[in-house]
Design a protein around this motif. Structure first.
Motif, mmCIF file in Angstrom:
data_model
loop_
_atom_site.group_PDB
_atom_site.id
_atom_site.type_symbol
_atom_site.label_atom_id
_atom_site.label_comp_id
_atom_site.label_asym_id
_atom_site.label_seq_id
_atom_site.Cartn_x
_atom_site.Cartn_y
_atom_site.Cartn_z
ATOM 1 N N THR A 251 0.845 -1.197 0.000
ATOM 2 C CA THR A 251 0.000 0.000 0.000
ATOM 3 C C THR A 251 0.876 1.241 0.000
ATOM 4 N N GLY A 252 0.613 2.176 -0.914
ATOM 5 C CA GLY A 252 1.371 3.421 -0.934
ATOM 6 C C GLY A 252 0.897 4.363 0.169
ATOM 7 N N LEU A 253 1.824 5.001 0.843
ATOM 8 C CA LEU A 253 1.433 5.919 1.912
ATOM 9 C C LEU A 253 0.609 7.074 1.358
ATOM 10 N N PHE A 254 1.044 7.660 0.244
ATOM 11 C CA PHE A 254 0.248 8.745 -0.340
ATOM 12 C C PHE A 254 -1.127 8.228 -0.782
ATOM 13 N N GLY A 255 -1.183 6.987 -1.264
ATOM 14 C CA GLY A 255 -2.462 6.415 -1.627
ATOM 15 C C GLY A 255 -3.387 6.301 -0.432
ATOM 16 N N ALA A 256 -2.823 5.873 0.717
ATOM 17 C CA ALA A 256 -3.632 5.749 1.931
ATOM 18 C C ALA A 256 -4.084 7.118 2.426
ATOM 19 N N ILE A 257 -3.172 8.073 2.434
ATOM 20 C CA ILE A 257 -3.513 9.427 2.879
ATOM 21 C C ILE A 257 -4.626 10.010 2.002
ATOM 22 N N ALA A 258 -4.479 9.846 0.683
ATOM 23 C CA ALA A 258 -5.476 10.386 -0.244
ATOM 24 C C ALA A 258 -6.809 9.659 -0.095
ATOM 25 N N ALA A 259 -6.769 8.344 0.130
ATOM 26 C CA ALA A 259 -8.012 7.575 0.263
ATOM 27 C C ALA A 259 -8.780 7.990 1.507
ATOM 28 N N VAL A 260 -8.082 8.232 2.607
ATOM 29 C CA VAL A 260 -8.756 8.692 3.829
ATOM 30 C C VAL A 260 -9.478 10.007 3.559
ATOM 31 N N ALA A 261 -8.802 10.913 2.853
ATOM 32 C CA ALA A 261 -9.423 12.198 2.526
ATOM 33 C C ALA A 261 -10.589 12.015 1.557
ATOM 34 N N ALA A 262 -10.421 11.133 0.582
ATOM 35 C CA ALA A 262 -11.465 10.910 -0.420
ATOM 36 C C ALA A 262 -12.728 10.338 0.212
ATOM 37 N N PHE A 263 -12.561 9.397 1.116
ATOM 38 C CA PHE A 263 -13.705 8.720 1.715
ATOM 39 C C PHE A 263 -14.319 9.498 2.876
ATOM 40 N N SER A 264 -13.745 10.633 3.217
ATOM 41 C CA SER A 264 -14.289 11.414 4.328
ATOM 42 C C SER A 264 -15.547 12.163 3.897
ATOM 43 N N PRO A 265 -16.424 12.492 4.829
ATOM 44 C CA PRO A 265 -17.635 13.258 4.470
ATOM 45 C C PRO A 265 -17.323 14.582 3.799
ATOM 46 N N ASP A 266 -16.155 15.161 4.097
ATOM 47 C CA ASP A 266 -15.796 16.457 3.517
ATOM 48 C C ASP A 266 -15.645 16.400 2.006
ATOM 49 N N SER A 267 -15.395 15.215 1.442
ATOM 50 C CA SER A 267 -15.227 15.096 -0.009
ATOM 51 C C SER A 267 -16.522 14.742 -0.731
ATOM 52 N N ASP A 268 -17.603 14.553 -0.001
ATOM 53 C CA ASP A 268 -18.861 14.165 -0.651
ATOM 54 C C ASP A 268 -19.373 15.227 -1.621
ATOM 55 N N ALA A 269 -19.237 16.483 -1.255
ATOM 56 C CA ALA A 269 -19.742 17.548 -2.122
ATOM 57 C C ALA A 269 -18.986 17.577 -3.445
ATOM 58 N N TRP A 270 -17.665 17.377 -3.373
ATOM 59 C CA TRP A 270 -16.852 17.339 -4.602
ATOM 60 C C TRP A 270 -17.287 16.162 -5.472
ATOM 61 N N LEU A 271 -17.476 15.008 -4.859
ATOM 62 C CA LEU A 271 -17.889 13.834 -5.615
ATOM 63 C C LEU A 271 -19.255 14.055 -6.266
ATOM 64 N N ASP A 272 -20.163 14.677 -5.551
ATOM 65 C CA ASP A 272 -21.483 14.953 -6.113
ATOM 66 C C ASP A 272 -21.397 15.928 -7.289
ATOM 67 N N ALA A 273 -20.499 16.905 -7.178
ATOM 68 C CA ALA A 273 -20.322 17.859 -8.282
ATOM 69 C C ALA A 273 -19.727 17.166 -9.500
ATOM 70 N N GLN A 274 -18.808 16.226 -9.273
ATOM 71 C CA GLN A 274 -18.256 15.473 -10.398
ATOM 72 C C GLN A 274 -19.341 14.611 -11.039
ATOM 73 N N LEU A 275 -20.163 13.970 -10.223
ATOM 74 C CA LEU A 275 -21.259 13.169 -10.761
ATOM 75 C C LEU A 275 -22.224 14.016 -11.582
ATOM 76 N N ALA A 276 -22.453 15.253 -11.143
ATOM 77 C CA ALA A 276 -23.321 16.149 -11.911
ATOM 78 C C ALA A 276 -22.712 16.441 -13.278
ATOM 79 N N ALA A 277 -21.397 16.636 -13.313
ATOM 80 C CA ALA A 277 -20.719 16.890 -14.586
ATOM 81 C C ALA A 277 -20.783 15.659 -15.487
ATOM 82 N N LEU A 278 -20.577 14.489 -14.921
ATOM 83 C CA LEU A 278 -20.621 13.265 -15.712
ATOM 84 C C LEU A 278 -22.030 12.970 -16.211
#
Length: 383
Positions: A265-292
């Motif tokens: 497991t890459g450390l940067f991968g783990a750090i980024a995954a924790v941030a990605a899966f956090s509630p704080d990233s939900d709005a960004w993910l929803d905005a990307q889904l809207a674009a897609l």
């Protein structure tokens, strides 16, 4: 939700990833599964902080990814995941190989369901097993698993099913009913199901993602899920995937994997995954889904206008479109003609199996302007 805007083309061409380095600047790249959006702010901040303090060492045993993913699965899929049943590794295909080595013997057959992600045809022999093809069924309205075909393969001795859910390249989200039926078939024949669910976070409105392990109690007993933030958050270069189980027997198998599997497991991968899966990233993910969501519909309109004869079914999930160009008479591998003559790179249909003859896979995770220009260029080749 306001759609996320893709980065401008001149800035994207400064990237050093495969999408932007494989071909020259005269080619619009819509082939490999990388998106063109700015990175989620929470991920940017987490990685910037790590670099600033020199946090570039070995990945710890508990980097926080399992707990973060359990929260994400609960919020996004209403799926209860036990963090104690999760291990991490380098990437999804590496996890698949390691699991196949545990649930099959050399020479065993493994069912794959083409057209499907090209590495599926490579990781099975890498694990010492043999591919058994059971293609998806095109009902005319959607693609479905060929459950009788899978049953026949398992009855004939195949020992595992390598599932893609949601399916790449078709974007199909398999139904709970079909997944539960698959689980029963596997259980009857003592087979395992390994489910690649890397595109799951990108489920579109009107569709429903069912995690294989949550499809039924039987699915939990026979199944393994492999997940990652890499497709939804464009993190493929950072190397972090999760192996998830939901019952004691599969959990024992995963826990028996060598420690080295987790050390990859890459450390940067783990750090980024924790941030990605956090509630704080939900709005960004929803905005990307809207674009897609805009782009998956736009592509249908563009193809109808510029490439009559193209057949395209709007996907349930992801940013990849499976397009049949057979009626145009451009041969088994039309992406080659398109790249050479229209200067647009799509993924090569035959790489996804025999069923990909005459097809291309189009990455619409880009700006509407880039998508429009790409399809217009293809349209210029239509006689």
């Amino acid at each position: 939700m306001t759609p996320l805007e893709a980065l401008p083309l001149d800035l994207l061409r400064q990237r050093s990833s495969t999408k932007w380095r494989k071909y020259g600047d005269d080619v619009l790249p819509l082939f490999v599964a990388e998106t063109d959006y700015p990175q989620a702010p929470e991920i940017q901040e987490a990685l910037t902080r790590a670099v600033a303090i020199g946090d570039t060492g070995y990945t710890p045993p508990e980097p926080g990814v399992a707990l973060a993913y359990a929260g994400f699965a609960d919020r996004r899929f209403a799926w209860t995941v036990d963090p104690g049943r999760i291990r991490t590794t380098c990437d999804v295909m590496m996890a698949v190989v390691e699991l196949l080595r545990r649930v099959t013997e050399p020479g065993d057959r493994v069912v794959v369901t083409p057209p499907v992600y090209p590495p599926f045809f490579e990781v099975v022999p890498e694990a010492g097993a043999v591919v058994e093809r059971v293609p998806l069924v095109d009902t005319g309205a959607r693609w479905e698993l060929d459950l009788p075909g899978i049953e026949a393969a398992l009855a004939g001795g195949a020992r595992a099913v390598l599932l893609c859910n949601p399916h790449n390249p078709t974007g199909t989200a398999h139904t709970r009913e079909s997944l539960a039926a698959l689980a029963e078939i596997a259980a009857r024949h003592g087979a395992a199901v390994i489910s690649d669910e890397i595109h799951a976070p990108l489920i579109h409105r009107g569709a429903l993602f069912t995690p294989f392990l949550d499809a039924s109690p039987t699915a939990a007993r026979v199944g393994y899920a492999v997940v990652s933030a890499s497709k939804a958050f464009n993190l493929a270069g950072l190397k972090c995937a999760l192996i998830v189980t939901a019952d004691d027997a599969p959990t024992r198998v995963v826990r028996s994997l060598p420690d080295e599997v987790e050390w990859r497991t890459g450390l940067f991968g783990a750090i980024a995954a924790v941030a990605a899966f956090s509630p704080d990233s939900d709005a960004w993910l929803d905005a990307q889904l809207a674009a897609l969501d805009v782009n998956r519909a736009l592509l249908a309109d563009l193809l109808a206008e510029h490439v009559p004869g193209a057949r395209y079914r709007i996907p349930d999930a992801g940013f990849l479109a499976w397009v049949d160009l057979s009626e145009l008479g451009w041969g088994d591998n039309p992406a080659e003609k398109i790249r050479q003559e229209a200067k647009v790179a799509f993924h090569l249909g035959p790489y996804f199996g025999e069923e990909g003859s005459g097809h291309v896979r189009i990455n619409f995770g880009c700006s509407p302007d880039v998508l429009t220009e790409a399809v217009r260029r293809v349209g210029s080749l239509v006689g």
